[in-house]
Design an enzyme around this catalytic site. Structure first.
Site, PDB file in Angstrom:
ATOM      1  CE1 TYR A  93      -3.586  -2.492  -0.101  1.00 35.34           C
ATOM      2  CE2 TYR A  93      -4.691  -0.500   1.348  1.00 35.34           C
ATOM      3  CZ  TYR A  93      -4.632  -1.888   0.922  1.00 35.34           C
ATOM      4  OH  TYR A  93      -5.880  -2.331   0.862  1.00 35.34           O
ATOM      5  CG  ASP A 119     -13.539  -6.599   2.701  1.00 26.07           C
ATOM      6  OD1 ASP A 119     -13.177  -6.454   3.504  1.00 26.07           O
ATOM      7  OD2 ASP A 119     -14.223  -6.890   1.494  1.00 26.07           O
ATOM      8  CG  ASP A 148      -2.592 -20.616  -1.827  1.00 29.94           C
ATOM      9  OD1 ASP A 148      -2.079 -20.229  -0.687  1.00 29.94           O
ATOM     10  OD2 ASP A 148      -2.135 -20.965  -2.551  1.00 29.94           O
ATOM     11  CE  LYS A 194       1.382 -17.728  -3.131  1.00 25.07           C
ATOM     12  NZ  LYS A 194       0.628 -18.912  -3.056  1.00 25.07           N
ATOM     13  CG  ASP A 240      -8.401  -4.857   1.102  1.00 24.55           C
ATOM     14  OD1 ASP A 240      -9.209  -3.687   2.197  1.00 24.55           O
ATOM     15  OD2 ASP A 240      -8.160  -4.727  -0.210  1.00 24.55           O
TER      16      ASP A 240
END
Ligand code: IPM
Ligand code: MG
Length: 356
Positions: A143, A249, A221, A189, A245
């Site tokens: 970001y 959700d 994942d 990751k 982020d």
């Protein structure tokens, strides 16, 4: 002597002002009845600030936030501002606030309420009793990395994490887990990204100071899949800005009631900005149907994490539970047999339940 807390209130766009009004009525009630006083300073943010001042957040508003004891934010954004350049978009105000106030630690709890388990799109046996805390790193990673930019042929961003950035968010996760179920999942990751391998290693180094907490590594994942398949395995998930982020959700949706979920963004001293996880929902703005409970529960988080008023925070949670147990629901969480109420009525009901 009565303690006075100075709050900066940023209602924002879309349903932000409506849900904030309900939350403010709860704050005022606390002030009347429980020996604390609140001084509220309301400012524009996001699209509404852009319309008035030409920028999504002014320096004055930023300064007001810095000078307050805590910041409460409704929601920002809307389709009418989508075409603006990046630095004028409403969302950029949020990023600027996070960065300027050094709110590196983002706590996003996703808890399935027993009374709302039917609101989840997943099977009851999968989600019942789920209680996950996503700890998202909020001021670093892709970001904010540089270089960043785009031209006609390319767009680019940079993902980098420094040792202190990873260390401090890892400590937050381990400390929180110690007050919960002693279990941290570090999501990354590391099989592909150097920055993730670094993240993984540093989290393990910090873990040496927390031998009583169990630490599990999980690729992002797989974490997305596990959240949907078996969410109860998670206690605290700690992860980078972008992964957090996405996963927050996903975790929120497990509860089926994103309108119920609060969040906290904290700096190193416990100063924080509090906001509902949901967005500005322009499609239902101004209709008095939005769920104000996420913002009301954000007030509870504010009392708990920044203002050190744990008893008052518990009172708000209890009041929300009372109202739900009475069968009152906003439309987003309603099932057959519930009493559907609007935004302001829901606020009034919580205020009413606070009296007891
Ligand atoms: C969030 C939002 C923000 C983010 C946007 C609005 C900038 O999605 O708080 O999760 O990406 O962090
Ligand atoms: Mg998001």
């Amino acid at each position: 002597m009565m303690r006075i807390f100075r709050l900066t209130v940023l209602p924002g766009d879309g349903i932000g002002p409506e849900v904030m009004e309900a939350a403010v009525s709860v704050i005022l009630k606390m002030g009347e009845h429980y020996g604390v006083e609140f001084e509220l300073n309301t400012e524009l943010i996001g699209g509404s600030s852009y319309e008035e001042y030409g920028v999504p957040v002014t320096d004055e508003t930023l300064q007001a936030c810095k000078e307050s004891d805590a910041v409460l934010l409704g929601a920002i954004g809307g389709p009418q501002w989508d075409k603006l350049p990046h630095h004028k978009k409403p969302e950029s105000a949020l990023l600027k606030l996070r960065h300027a106030l050094e709110l590196y630690s983002n706590l996003r709890p996703a808890k399935v309420y027993a009374s709302l388990v039917e609101a989840s799109p997943l099977k009851e046996e999968v989600v019942a009793a789920t209680d996950v805390m996503v700890v998202r790193e909020l001021t670093g990673g892709i970001y904010f990395g540089s270089p960043r930019g785009s031209d006609e042929n390319r767009g680019w961003n940079t993902l980098t994490y420094s040792r202190p950035e990873v260390e401090r968010i890892a400590r937050i996760a381990f400390e929180l887990a110690g007050k919960r179920r002693n279990n941290v999942t570090s999501v990354h990751k590391a099989n592909v990204l150097e920055s993730s391998q670094f993240w993984k290693d540093v989290v393990h180094e910090v873990h040496r100071n927390y031998p009583h907490i169990s630490l599990t590594d999980m690729y992002v994942d797989n974490a997305a899949m596990q959240l949907v398949k078996a969410p109860k395995q998670f206690d605290v998930m700690v992860t980078s800005n972008l992964f957090g982020d996405v996963l927050s959700d996903c975790a929120a949706m497990l509860t089926g009631s994103i309108g119920m979920l609060p969040s906290a963004s904290l700096n190193k001293d416990g100063f924080g900005m509090y906001e509902p996880i949901h967005g500005s929902a322009p499609d239902i703005a101004g209709q008095d149907v939005a769920n104000p409970l996420a913002t009301i529960l954000s007030v509870s988080m504010m009392l708990r994490y920044s203002l050190n008023q744990v008893a008052l925070a518990d009172k708000i949670n209890a009041a929300v539970n009372t109202v739900l147990d009475q069968g009152y629901r906003t439309q987003d969480i309603a099932a057959d047999g519930d009493t559907v109420v609007g935004t302001s009525k829901m606020g009034d009901l919580v205020v009413e339940a606070l009296k007891d």
